[in-house]
Motif scaffolding. Structure first.
Motif, mmCIF file in Angstrom:
data_model
loop_
_atom_site.group_PDB
_atom_site.id
_atom_site.type_symbol
_atom_site.label_atom_id
_atom_site.label_comp_id
_atom_site.label_asym_id
_atom_site.label_seq_id
_atom_site.Cartn_x
_atom_site.Cartn_y
_atom_site.Cartn_z
ATOM 1 N N ASP A 36 -6.165 -40.897 -29.078
ATOM 2 C CA ASP A 36 -6.907 -39.770 -29.651
ATOM 3 C C ASP A 36 -8.399 -39.794 -29.303
ATOM 4 O O ASP A 36 -9.114 -38.824 -29.578
ATOM 5 N N CYS A 37 -8.857 -40.903 -28.725
ATOM 6 C CA CYS A 37 -10.254 -40.947 -28.264
ATOM 7 C C CYS A 37 -10.386 -40.365 -26.854
ATOM 8 O O CYS A 37 -11.501 -40.099 -26.399
ATOM 9 N N ALA A 38 -9.254 -40.187 -26.160
ATOM 10 C CA ALA A 38 -9.259 -39.610 -24.798
ATOM 11 C C ALA A 38 -10.295 -40.315 -23.898
ATOM 12 O O ALA A 38 -11.062 -39.659 -23.198
ATOM 13 N N PHE A 39 -10.292 -41.645 -23.938
ATOM 14 C CA PHE A 39 -11.226 -42.400 -23.092
ATOM 15 C C PHE A 39 -10.859 -42.204 -21.620
ATOM 16 O O PHE A 39 -9.715 -42.461 -21.222
ATOM 17 N N GLY A 40 -11.830 -41.782 -20.814
ATOM 18 C CA GLY A 40 -11.555 -41.448 -19.414
ATOM 19 C C GLY A 40 -11.128 -42.618 -18.556
ATOM 20 O O GLY A 40 -10.375 -42.457 -17.601
ATOM 21 N N ASN A 41 -11.624 -43.830 -18.876
ATOM 22 C CA ASN A 41 -11.343 -44.985 -18.010
ATOM 23 C C ASN A 41 -10.102 -45.765 -18.410
ATOM 24 O O ASN A 41 -9.718 -46.699 -17.715
ATOM 25 N N LEU A 42 -9.523 -45.393 -19.540
ATOM 26 C CA LEU A 42 -8.364 -46.148 -20.032
ATOM 27 C C LEU A 42 -7.104 -45.521 -19.442
ATOM 28 O O LEU A 42 -6.629 -44.489 -19.914
ATOM 29 N N VAL A 43 -6.573 -46.140 -18.374
ATOM 30 C CA VAL A 43 -5.489 -45.486 -17.643
ATOM 31 C C VAL A 43 -4.108 -45.826 -18.186
ATOM 32 O O VAL A 43 -3.157 -45.085 -17.950
ATOM 33 N N ASN A 44 -3.989 -46.933 -18.908
ATOM 34 C CA ASN A 44 -2.655 -47.283 -19.425
ATOM 35 C C ASN A 44 -2.786 -48.289 -20.565
ATOM 36 O O ASN A 44 -3.710 -49.100 -20.583
ATOM 37 N N ILE A 45 -1.830 -48.214 -21.512
ATOM 38 C CA ILE A 45 -1.775 -49.210 -22.594
ATOM 39 C C ILE A 45 -0.328 -49.672 -22.710
ATOM 40 O O ILE A 45 0.581 -48.839 -22.775
ATOM 41 N N GLU A 46 -0.136 -50.988 -22.725
ATOM 42 C CA GLU A 46 1.204 -51.517 -23.005
ATOM 43 C C GLU A 46 1.088 -52.448 -24.186
ATOM 44 O O GLU A 46 0.106 -53.196 -24.297
ATOM 45 N N ILE A 47 2.086 -52.424 -25.058
ATOM 46 C CA ILE A 47 2.069 -53.334 -26.205
ATOM 47 C C ILE A 47 3.358 -54.154 -26.225
ATOM 48 O O ILE A 47 4.356 -53.759 -25.626
ATOM 49 N N GLY A 48 3.313 -55.292 -26.899
ATOM 50 C CA GLY A 48 4.524 -56.093 -27.013
ATOM 51 C C GLY A 48 4.293 -57.358 -27.803
ATOM 52 O O GLY A 48 3.165 -57.685 -28.177
ATOM 53 N N ASP A 49 5.423 -58.073 -28.047
ATOM 54 C CA ASP A 49 5.339 -59.337 -28.793
ATOM 55 C C ASP A 49 5.735 -60.528 -27.920
ATOM 56 O O ASP A 49 5.902 -61.637 -28.426
ATOM 57 N N ASP A 50 5.896 -60.289 -26.610
ATOM 58 C CA ASP A 50 6.285 -61.372 -25.698
ATOM 59 C C ASP A 50 5.127 -61.649 -24.740
ATOM 60 O O ASP A 50 4.842 -60.847 -23.850
ATOM 61 N N PRO A 51 4.454 -62.804 -24.925
ATOM 62 C CA PRO A 51 3.277 -63.055 -24.079
ATOM 63 C C PRO A 51 3.601 -63.056 -22.584
ATOM 64 O O PRO A 51 2.764 -62.699 -21.767
ATOM 65 N N ARG A 52 4.814 -63.439 -22.227
ATOM 66 C CA ARG A 52 5.162 -63.487 -20.805
ATOM 67 C C ARG A 52 5.197 -62.090 -20.189
ATOM 68 O O ARG A 52 4.957 -61.923 -19.006
ATOM 69 N N LYS A 53 5.512 -61.094 -20.986
ATOM 70 C CA LYS A 53 5.478 -59.718 -20.460
ATOM 71 C C LYS A 53 4.060 -59.155 -20.537
ATOM 72 O O LYS A 53 3.561 -58.544 -19.603
ATOM 73 N N VAL A 54 3.421 -59.374 -21.677
ATOM 74 C CA VAL A 54 2.103 -58.755 -21.896
ATOM 75 C C VAL A 54 1.051 -59.340 -20.940
ATOM 76 O O VAL A 54 0.179 -58.613 -20.447
ATOM 77 N N PHE A 55 1.141 -60.636 -20.630
ATOM 78 C CA PHE A 55 0.120 -61.275 -19.784
ATOM 79 C C PHE A 55 0.410 -61.112 -18.285
ATOM 80 O O PHE A 55 -0.367 -61.601 -17.458
ATOM 81 N N ASP A 56 1.487 -60.437 -17.932
ATOM 82 C CA ASP A 56 1.882 -60.371 -16.520
ATOM 83 C C ASP A 56 0.783 -59.717 -15.663
ATOM 84 O O ASP A 56 0.434 -58.561 -15.871
ATOM 85 N N GLY A 57 0.220 -60.476 -14.752
ATOM 86 C CA GLY A 57 -0.769 -59.940 -13.799
ATOM 87 C C GLY A 57 -2.144 -59.668 -14.383
ATOM 88 O O GLY A 57 -2.980 -59.054 -13.713
ATOM 89 N N VAL A 58 -2.435 -60.161 -15.610
ATOM 90 C CA VAL A 58 -3.745 -59.816 -16.205
ATOM 91 C C VAL A 58 -4.883 -60.625 -15.561
ATOM 92 O O VAL A 58 -4.719 -61.777 -15.179
ATOM 93 N N HIS A 59 -6.041 -59.971 -15.452
ATOM 94 C CA HIS A 59 -7.241 -60.599 -14.873
ATOM 95 C C HIS A 59 -8.176 -61.125 -15.954
ATOM 96 O O HIS A 59 -9.057 -61.933 -15.681
ATOM 97 N N ALA A 60 -8.032 -60.599 -17.153
ATOM 98 C CA ALA A 60 -8.854 -61.066 -18.276
ATOM 99 C C ALA A 60 -7.956 -61.145 -19.496
ATOM 100 O O ALA A 60 -7.100 -60.269 -19.691
ATOM 101 N N ALA A 61 -8.127 -62.200 -20.278
ATOM 102 C CA ALA A 61 -7.335 -62.341 -21.507
ATOM 103 C C ALA A 61 -8.275 -62.726 -22.630
ATOM 104 O O ALA A 61 -8.991 -63.733 -22.535
ATOM 105 N N MET A 62 -8.300 -61.892 -23.656
ATOM 106 C CA MET A 62 -9.125 -62.190 -24.825
ATOM 107 C C MET A 62 -8.175 -62.624 -25.939
ATOM 108 O O MET A 62 -7.418 -61.797 -26.466
ATOM 109 N N LEU A 63 -8.213 -63.911 -26.252
ATOM 110 C CA LEU A 63 -7.254 -64.450 -27.223
ATOM 111 C C LEU A 63 -7.910 -64.447 -28.609
ATOM 112 O O LEU A 63 -8.627 -65.376 -28.970
ATOM 113 N N VAL A 64 -7.658 -63.371 -29.317
ATOM 114 C CA VAL A 64 -8.269 -63.153 -30.642
ATOM 115 C C VAL A 64 -7.281 -63.495 -31.756
ATOM 116 O O VAL A 64 -7.663 -63.952 -32.823
#
Ligand code: NAD
Ligand code: LMR
Length: 329
Positions: free
Chosen positions: A60-88
């Motif tokens: 709903d913020c219609a951010f122009g630079n945000l091209v995709n969002i994926e969510i999940g509970d499996d770190p092996r899927k969510v971290f696939d190919g990531v260049h930055a990981a913020m572990l909060v």
């Protein structure tokens, strides 16, 4: 929008309170300007529904630079190919708890996430741990990711760094932009050492300008080191917006570089600099160029500073021993 390929950024604990600020800061360009990004959001299964709500708000913020969002509970899927990981994602402490109380509660999260990053993240992934106890959680993730160079694991002490700048500026009645060369040494905990002897205000030595060692020892250092607890006492919840801000600033500087002529505080794996045992993730003054940090060398440390740093480093050694006994590293 820039034509660069989207940078894949993983964020854990994405339905929590820090992320309710952090995700919107990242998506609005505070991290990388107009570079396109893809968000990969990790949560535990019971929090996925709430995370869907956060994603609706991001949409709903219609951010122009945000091209995709994926969510999940499996770190092996969510971290696939990531260049930055913020572990909060981790449990925050409640009133009366010390960060050490979180070691066993949160440590196990970082073994699984370290292993998953090791197996599926991009080779150049930068991993920044905010979840407490941040230094030792970063150590756990690093030790569980043997194929990723240790230098790609950091922990957050930028919030302490910003707190120290702000307290010093208030004491001297100057804008915070006048404060430079601040350093937090050691652990993100009550033993941390915010160093005014190497800090500058308007280019002049901060400790000399303050001219009151009793204030430094009895007021400034405890105020900065116990600020997290003061916020928990006041808000009933741990710091969130300021922690998100610091997380963005640390990762931004790590990717894009630190400002010319200054340094920032980053908790990084020690290479033995300043007598900190090699491998401990301890906070140092750092500069960053071309995506690589360096620990600033050659700073003078008087007896007072040396004793404070040694005490915080001793706590990091104790934490490392505790997680070794728990079988986490
Ligand atoms: P929060 O409880 O609001 O959110 C934490 C989120 O993490 C929750 O939504 C929870 O479901 C999720 N989570 C738990 N286990 C997870 C896992 N295995 N994988 C993915 N997600 C998981 O807490 P918060 O206020 O957002 O704080 C998060 C952490 O950051 C805490 O540990 C807190 O102490 C720490 N913190 C650090 C700093 C710092 O300067 N380093 C500052 C403030 C807070
Ligand atoms: C902070 O410094 O605000 C956080 O680490 C929260 C805490 O537990 O102090």
């Amino acid at each position: 929008m820039s034509t660069e390929a989207p940078l894949k950024i993983a964020v854990t604990g994405a339905a929590g309170q820090i992320c309710y600020s952090l995700l919107f800061r990242i998506a609005s360009g505070s991290l990388l300007g107009d570079r396109p990004i893809e968000l990969r959001l990790l949560e535990i299964t019971p929090a996925l529904k709430a995370l869907e709500g956060v994603v609706m708000e991001l949409d709903d913020c219609a951010f122009g630079n945000l091209v995709n969002i994926e969510i999940g509970d499996d770190p092996r899927k969510v971290f696939d190919g990531v260049h930055a990981a913020m572990l909060v994602g981790a449990m925050p402490r409640k009133a009366g708890m010390e960060r050490g109380d979180l070691l066993s509660a949160n440590g196990a999260i970082f073994t699984a996430q370290g292993k998953a990053l090791n197996d599926v993240a991009a080779d150049d992934v930068k991993v920044l741990v905010t979840g407490n106890p941040a230094n030792t959680n970063a150590l756990i993730a690093m030790k569980n990711a043997p194929d990723i160079p240790a230098s790609q694991f950091n922990a957050l002490t930028r919030l302490d760094h910003n707190r120290a700048k702000s307290q010093l500026a208030a004491k001297l009645g100057v804008p915070v932009t006048e404060v430079s060369h601040m350093t937090i040494w050691g652990n993100h905990s009550a033993t941390q050492y915010p160093d005014l002897f190497n800090a500058k205000v308007g280019g002049k030595n901060a400790a000399e300008l303050v001219g009151d060692e009793a204030w430094i020892e009895n007021d400034f250092i405890p105020t900065v080191a116990k600020r997290g607890a003061a916020i928990i006492a006041a808000r009933g919840l741990s710091s969130a917006a300021s922690a998100a801000n610091a997380t963005v600033e640390h990762m931004r500087d790590w990717i894009l570089g630190t400002p010319e002529g200054d340094w920032v505080s980053m908790a990084v794996p020690s290479d033995g600099s300043y007598g900190v045992p090699e491998g401990l993730i301890s906070s140092f003054p750092c500069t960053v160029k071309d995506g690589k940090y360096e620990i600033v060398q050659g700073l003078e440390l008087g007896e007072f500073s040396r004793a404070k740093i040694d005490a915080s480093v001793a706590e990091l050694v104790d934490e490392r021993n505790a997680v070794t006994e728990l079988g986490l590293i």
